[in-house]
Design a protein around this motif. Structure first.
Motif, PDB file in Angstrom:
ATOM      1  N   ALA A 122       0.832  -1.211   0.000  1.00 48.48           N
ATOM      2  CA  ALA A 122       0.000   0.000   0.000  1.00 48.48           C
ATOM      3  C   ALA A 122       0.861   1.253   0.000  1.00 48.48           C
ATOM      4  CB  ALA A 122      -0.929  -0.005   1.211  1.00 48.48           C
ATOM      5  N   SER A 123       2.023   1.207   0.639  1.00 44.07           N
ATOM      6  CA  SER A 123       2.890   2.380   0.711  1.00 44.07           C
ATOM      7  C   SER A 123       3.357   2.814  -0.673  1.00 44.07           C
ATOM      8  CB  SER A 123       4.098   2.082   1.600  1.00 44.07           C
ATOM      9  OG  SER A 123       4.954   3.196   1.657  1.00 44.07           O
ATOM     10  N   GLN A 140      -0.861  -1.282 -13.475  1.00 46.03           N
ATOM     11  CA  GLN A 140       0.146  -0.461 -12.812  1.00 46.03           C
ATOM     12  C   GLN A 140      -0.013  -0.510 -11.299  1.00 46.03           C
ATOM     13  OE1 GLN A 140      -0.712   3.226 -14.824  1.00 46.03           O
ATOM     14  NE2 GLN A 140       0.915   2.948 -16.346  1.00 46.03           N
ATOM     15  N   GLU A 141      -1.258  -0.486 -10.819  1.00 49.21           N
ATOM     16  CA  GLU A 141      -1.506  -0.614  -9.378  1.00 49.21           C
ATOM     17  C   GLU A 141      -0.874  -1.886  -8.833  1.00 49.21           C
ATOM     18  OE1 GLU A 141      -5.977   1.420  -9.046  1.00 49.21           O
ATOM     19  OE2 GLU A 141      -5.656  -0.684  -8.547  1.00 49.21           O
ATOM     20  N   GLN A 142      -1.155  -2.992  -9.492  1.00 52.49           N
ATOM     21  CA  GLN A 142      -0.662  -4.282  -9.010  1.00 52.49           C
ATOM     22  C   GLN A 142       0.863  -4.339  -9.032  1.00 52.49           C
ATOM     23  OE1 GLN A 142      -2.719  -8.114  -9.884  1.00 52.49           O
ATOM     24  NE2 GLN A 142      -0.860  -8.610 -11.027  1.00 52.49           N
ATOM     25  N   ALA A 143       1.465  -3.822 -10.104  1.00 56.26           N
ATOM     26  CA  ALA A 143       2.922  -3.841 -10.207  1.00 56.26           C
ATOM     27  C   ALA A 143       3.561  -3.030  -9.082  1.00 56.26           C
ATOM     28  CB  ALA A 143       3.355  -3.310 -11.570  1.00 56.26           C
ATOM     29  N   LEU A 144       3.017  -1.850  -8.807  1.00 54.91           N
ATOM     30  CA  LEU A 144       3.565  -1.019  -7.728  1.00 54.91           C
ATOM     31  C   LEU A 144       3.356  -1.671  -6.369  1.00 54.91           C
ATOM     32  CD1 LEU A 144       2.491   2.544  -8.924  1.00 54.91           C
ATOM     33  CD2 LEU A 144       4.820   1.628  -8.830  1.00 54.91           C
ATOM     34  N   PHE A 145       2.229  -2.324  -6.189  1.00 54.43           N
ATOM     35  CA  PHE A 145       1.972  -3.018  -4.928  1.00 54.43           C
ATOM     36  C   PHE A 145       3.045  -4.087  -4.711  1.00 54.43           C
ATOM     37  CE2 PHE A 145      -0.084  -5.719  -1.841  1.00 54.43           C
ATOM     38  CZ  PHE A 145      -0.854  -4.848  -1.089  1.00 54.43           C
ATOM     39  N   GLY A 146       3.359  -4.855  -5.756  1.00 54.74           N
ATOM     40  CA  GLY A 146       4.386  -5.892  -5.636  1.00 54.74           C
ATOM     41  C   GLY A 146       5.759  -5.324  -5.350  1.00 54.74           C
ATOM     42  N   TYR A 147       6.078  -4.194  -5.973  1.00 55.91           N
ATOM     43  CA  TYR A 147       7.345  -3.509  -5.706  1.00 55.91           C
ATOM     44  C   TYR A 147       7.414  -3.119  -4.231  1.00 55.91           C
ATOM     45  CZ  TYR A 147      10.950   0.184  -6.375  1.00 55.91           C
ATOM     46  OH  TYR A 147      12.070   0.983  -6.314  1.00 55.91           O
ATOM     47  N   GLY A 148       6.297  -2.620  -3.698  1.00 57.62           N
ATOM     48  CA  GLY A 148       6.250  -2.249  -2.287  1.00 57.62           C
ATOM     49  C   GLY A 148       6.408  -3.438  -1.358  1.00 57.62           C
ATOM     50  N   ARG A 165      12.418 -11.051  -7.900  1.00 54.10           N
ATOM     51  CA  ARG A 165      12.700 -11.125  -9.333  1.00 54.10           C
ATOM     52  C   ARG A 165      11.419 -11.306 -10.140  1.00 54.10           C
ATOM     53  NH1 ARG A 165      18.180 -14.970  -9.009  1.00 54.10           N
ATOM     54  NH2 ARG A 165      19.530 -13.317  -8.129  1.00 54.10           N
ATOM     55  N   VAL A 166      10.490 -12.066  -9.602  1.00 59.19           N
ATOM     56  CA  VAL A 166       9.200 -12.245 -10.283  1.00 59.19           C
ATOM     57  C   VAL A 166       8.362 -10.978 -10.178  1.00 59.19           C
ATOM     58  CG1 VAL A 166       7.031 -13.539 -10.293  1.00 59.19           C
ATOM     59  CG2 VAL A 166       9.200 -14.740  -9.938  1.00 59.19           C
ATOM     60  N   ALA A 167       8.313 -10.394  -8.969  1.00 58.76           N
ATOM     61  CA  ALA A 167       7.485  -9.201  -8.754  1.00 58.76           C
ATOM     62  C   ALA A 167       7.939  -8.049  -9.644  1.00 58.76           C
ATOM     63  CB  ALA A 167       7.529  -8.791  -7.285  1.00 58.76           C
ATOM     64  N   LEU A 168       9.236  -7.836  -9.772  1.00 56.32           N
ATOM     65  CA  LEU A 168       9.720  -6.716 -10.561  1.00 56.32           C
ATOM     66  C   LEU A 168       9.469  -6.894 -12.051  1.00 56.32           C
ATOM     67  CD1 LEU A 168      13.067  -5.577  -8.878  1.00 56.32           C
ATOM     68  CD2 LEU A 168      10.798  -4.563  -8.712  1.00 56.32           C
ATOM     69  N   GLN A 228       9.296  -3.967   1.431  1.00 55.38           N
ATOM     70  CA  GLN A 228       8.960  -4.270   2.822  1.00 55.38           C
ATOM     71  C   GLN A 228       9.724  -5.500   3.310  1.00 55.38           C
ATOM     72  OE1 GLN A 228       6.885  -2.504   5.018  1.00 55.38           O
ATOM     73  NE2 GLN A 228       7.883  -3.889   6.470  1.00 55.38           N
ATOM     74  N   LEU A 229       9.845  -6.509   2.457  1.00 60.93           N
ATOM     75  CA  LEU A 229      10.624  -7.694   2.819  1.00 60.93           C
ATOM     76  C   LEU A 229      12.087  -7.318   3.045  1.00 60.93           C
ATOM     77  CD1 LEU A 229       9.084 -10.267   0.303  1.00 60.93           C
ATOM     78  CD2 LEU A 229       8.715 -10.194   2.773  1.00 60.93           C
ATOM     79  N   LEU A 230      12.609  -6.422   2.205  1.00 58.42           N
ATOM     80  CA  LEU A 230      13.971  -5.930   2.408  1.00 58.42           C
ATOM     81  C   LEU A 230      14.089  -5.244   3.762  1.00 58.42           C
ATOM     82  CD1 LEU A 230      16.861  -5.023   1.592  1.00 58.42           C
ATOM     83  CD2 LEU A 230      15.792  -3.094   0.396  1.00 58.42           C
ATOM     84  N   ASP A 231      13.128  -4.381   4.099  1.00 52.71           N
ATOM     85  CA  ASP A 231      13.155  -3.695   5.390  1.00 52.71           C
ATOM     86  C   ASP A 231      13.149  -4.693   6.539  1.00 52.71           C
ATOM     87  OD1 ASP A 231      13.264  -1.169   4.318  1.00 52.71           O
ATOM     88  OD2 ASP A 231      11.150  -0.713   4.618  1.00 52.71           O
TER      89      ASP A 231
END
Length: 411
Positions: free
Chosen positions: A252-253, A269-277, A321-324, A281-284
């Motif tokens: 969501a961020s 685009q919404e879905q792609a950005l959600f996956g990037y987020g 890698r899949v999400a991006l 978050q997993l990195l954080d």
């Protein structure tokens, strides 16, 4: 309403199907190559230290293109092996002035903020600038880019403060949620006063009646933040629910980042950005595993036994890698270089984070993943410890005295 639950379900399926075996990386570093890069790191650090006086910093500010950027470019090439095509993005003319512009505006808006607080917001600016690049719109500090990035130093620091009682945080979240929904709420504190001013910046750039999805994205991130308050160690949440909350908060961020850049987005685009987020978050969570554990905060990583952490890092890399790949729906992200740059940067941070938190991984896993780090983990830990107390000193000196105090904010 935005289909946030659909996006959570979609990326949970990708997460659950992501393998946990050790991923393949593009480059393995020999001992000699690591030592060479560590020498290059030392040279760069010495040059930075030589600039830490007023006259040299002033010269650097006046001619960053002739001094700092070539030096920084060489650092990225000779230490972290970024390719020339990647550096064209990182050091493009579009990006060079954005950080300085944000700092000036942030200092004028919140003179009480410390440089590290502003740097915290600047990290989000860089994400939003990347989205601007992907959307082929001008890379700049818009009112909403500024406002959303400034929310982090105020809202997140309040919600993440272990000294503030959970009840106070819940009251704060409810009041902030009311203001996000357009209610006129009298601020009860200086923090609320600043946050409500930032919300007004959204409203001025994106009128509520014309940009409903912008505000739905803000409600979604606020819900994600509120749900994350439930993640105390004794809350009885299932592992599945923890995954959902982590995905909701991160996805969501960045979805809100996208809407506050563009105003309108397609579902793809919404879905792609959600996956990037979610990936960020997993990195954080990997980076903050020690802090989250000490604060008794549950994340996907902090509540796992040591022998499982390596497999979850592996899964994160495969997931990312899949999400991006879904980011290809953006016109500006169509070329491989930009996606490679994002993934390379995140994977470099993941590997470094493993090295910085060695007690949470098995010796075998540490030895294996260290082969793909351009620097020895011990060298990274030493440099981080040396620079911790002055991590933002160059950042602060670079901007200090650049403009007179009380510079008005203008966009």
């Amino acid at each position: 309403m935005l289909p946030v639950q659909e996006y959570i379900k979609h990326f949970k399926q990708i997460w659950e199907s992501s393998p946990n075996h050790f991923p393949e990386f593009s480059k393995l570093y020999t001992e000699e190559e690591k030592r060479e890069r560590e020498t290059n790191y030392e040279h760069f650090q010495a040059k930075i230290k030589s600039l830490q006086n007023h006259s040299k910093v002033q010269k650097l500010k006046n001619d960053p293109g002739g001094s700092f950027f070539p030096m920084f470019k060489a650092f990225l090439e000779t230490v972290f092996d970024f390719e020339k095509d990647h550096l064209k993005v990182i050091l493009s003319e579009e990006f060079k002035d954005v950080s300085k512009d944000f700092f000036y505006k942030a200092r004028a808006f919140g003179p009480e903020l410390k440089p590290e607080n502003i740097y915290q917001g600047m990290r989000n600016v860089w994400i939003m600038n990347g989205i601007q690049l992907m959307l082929n719109v001008p890379v700049r500090i818009t009112p909403s880019v500024f406002a959303y990035s400034m929310i982090y130093p105020y809202s997140d620091n309040f919600l993440d403060d272990p000294e503030i009682l959970a009840g106070e945080k819940e009251i704060f979240s409810r009041r902030f949620n009311r203001r996000l929904h357009g209610e006129e709420v009298n601020p009860a504190s200086f923090t609320e006063e600043q946050l409500f001013k930032l919300v007004r910046m959204f409203e001025d750039e994106f009128p509520r009646k014309n940009f409903t999805e912008v505000y739905e994205s803000l409600y979604a991130i606020q819900k994600g933040q509120t749900d994350s308050l439930k993640m105390a160690a004794d809350n009885g949440l299932s592992d599945d629910r923890i995954v959902e909350i982590c995905f909701e908060k991160g996805g969501a961020s960045v979805l809100a980042d996208g809407y506050l850049v563009a105003g309108k987005l397609t579902r793809e685009q919404e879905q792609a950005l959600f996956g990037y987020g979610v990936y960020l978050q997993l990195l954080d969570d990997i980076q903050d595993v020690k802090e989250d554990s000490l604060a008794f905060t549950k994340t996907i990583f902090s509540c796992l036994p040591e022998e499982d952490l390596g497999s979850f890092v592996n899964r994160t890399i495969h997931f990312g890698r899949v999400a991006l790949e879904e980011m290809r729906c953006f016109e500006g992200a169509g070329n491989r270089d930009f996606i490679d740059l994002m993934n390379r940067s995140i994977e470099t941070m993941v590997i470094e984070s493993v090295g910085m938190n060695k007690k949470w991984y098995t010796a075998d896993y540490l030895n294996k993943i260290e082969q793909y780090s351009p620097l020895h983990f011990e060298f990274v830990r030493q440099k981080r410890a040396q620079s911790k107390s002055q991590r933002f000193s160059m950042f602060q000196k670079y901007f200090n005295s650049a403009r007179p105090e009380n510079v008005p904010i203008s966009f």
